[in-house]
Design an enzyme around this catalytic site. Structure first.
Site, mmCIF file in Angstrom:
data_model
loop_
_atom_site.group_PDB
_atom_site.id
_atom_site.type_symbol
_atom_site.label_atom_id
_atom_site.label_comp_id
_atom_site.label_asym_id
_atom_site.label_seq_id
_atom_site.Cartn_x
_atom_site.Cartn_y
_atom_site.Cartn_z
ATOM 1 N N ASP A 1 43.115 71.676 49.690
ATOM 2 C CA ASP A 1 42.095 71.332 48.698
ATOM 3 C C ASP A 1 40.798 71.946 49.211
ATOM 4 O OD1 ASP A 1 40.679 70.141 46.638
ATOM 5 O OD2 ASP A 1 40.420 68.257 47.719
ATOM 6 N N GLU B 1 44.525 74.689 45.684
ATOM 7 C CA GLU B 1 43.970 74.324 44.378
ATOM 8 C C GLU B 1 43.191 75.497 43.799
ATOM 9 O OE1 GLU B 1 42.549 70.321 43.606
ATOM 10 O OE2 GLU B 1 40.765 71.217 42.708
ATOM 11 N N ASP C 1 39.900 63.631 49.797
ATOM 12 C CA ASP C 1 40.247 65.056 49.897
ATOM 13 C C ASP C 1 41.652 65.201 50.460
ATOM 14 O OD1 ASP C 1 37.823 64.051 51.124
ATOM 15 O OD2 ASP C 1 36.981 66.036 50.805
#
Lengths: 181, 181
Positions: A8, A69, A142
């Protein structure tokens, strides 16, 4: 078995979540971490700190695939440039090691783990905990997102459900039922 | 004498222009190049191709400083993510070699070489040719922009931190950081 490392991307906090796939839709927790860089540092040093942290994790945990991502320019304009740069570093780390790498959109990730593409962070975190049978929610958020990315990759890479509920939708319904009892 | 390598970041075409500074405002042309990657390649391979091309140029031409165009999320949304990622790679190449690096905005660059922050490409190219006393305009345009960046850096100096913040922006950031702790 396939080991999946989810990233991420972020310049201040870059979440990393690692899972192993088992039989069928089984996924097992391996590791979770957040690589951080100080907002007071110069940009080039921040990128270096994040790159070094990601390299250390990739070389130690030896994933078979990276799932990152996908960053959109529309979202969060203030931080998007740094986020894009960290995603670029992660892509390059994969390419340098010959590790296959895939990008997943936030809505793909949310839909994979909760059955709903606009699920909020709390739902994603709850489902990640349930899917990986963790004693506590992965923290910080996160980290949960990075694990969700890895799960998304594991499940989207498998057989597409021909109809009815997806495993994620079923798990989400079960979670809702469980929370009521 | 200072050797300045300017980078006009781009995923399809990344312009590189190198100059040496002489006495006063004297600047001398050293090299110009464009590193290209094929739009048909996977993103991770494109980043690798650009990184390898930049590394080769930096290690061969041994600049004392890198000047990179600052990328804004508002501009050219379609390509901005790749552009940001290439800028990130260039920043990292500098950091890995201990080479100082500075970001300059497009309007700073235009103002430095033409006296006008909203000058068009033709004006920038004409002024770069004149300033460096080249027999012909540098081609392609990406190359002219990279040389303009290097000239901008030579004339403005390296005062601007890579964060590119004004004192007011820095104070604001410090205030935000303080309020978090």
């Amino acid at each position: 078995m396939t080991r999946i490392l989810g990233v991420d991307p972020g310049l201040t906090r870059c979440g990393v979540g690692v899972i192993d796939t088992g039989r069928g839709r089984d996924v097992r927790f391996v590791a979770v971490d957040v690589v951080r860089s100080d907002t007071g540092e110069a940009l080039e040093h921040r990128l270096r700190i994040i790159r070094d942290g990601l390299v250390e994790l990739v070389d130690r945990l030896k994933p078979d695939v990276l799932a990152i991502e996908r960053v959109f320019a529309q979202h969060n304009v203030r931080s998007v440039m740094g986020t894009a740069q960290v995603a670029g570093l992660a892509l390059l780390i994969a390419a340098d090691r010959g590790i296959p790498v895939t990008l997943h959109t936030p809505s793909e990730v949310k839909a994979a783990v909760t059955g709903y593409g606009r699920a909020d962070k709390k739902q994603v975190t709850a489902m990640v905990q349930r899917i990986l049978t963790l004693d506590a929610p992965p923290k910080p958020a996160d980290a949960a997102d990075a694990l969700a990315l890895a799960i998304c990759h594991a499940w989207r890479g498998g057989d597409s459900p021909s109809g009815g509920e997806t495993p994620a939708q079923r798990a989400w319904r079960d979670a809702l039922n469980g929370s009521r009892s």
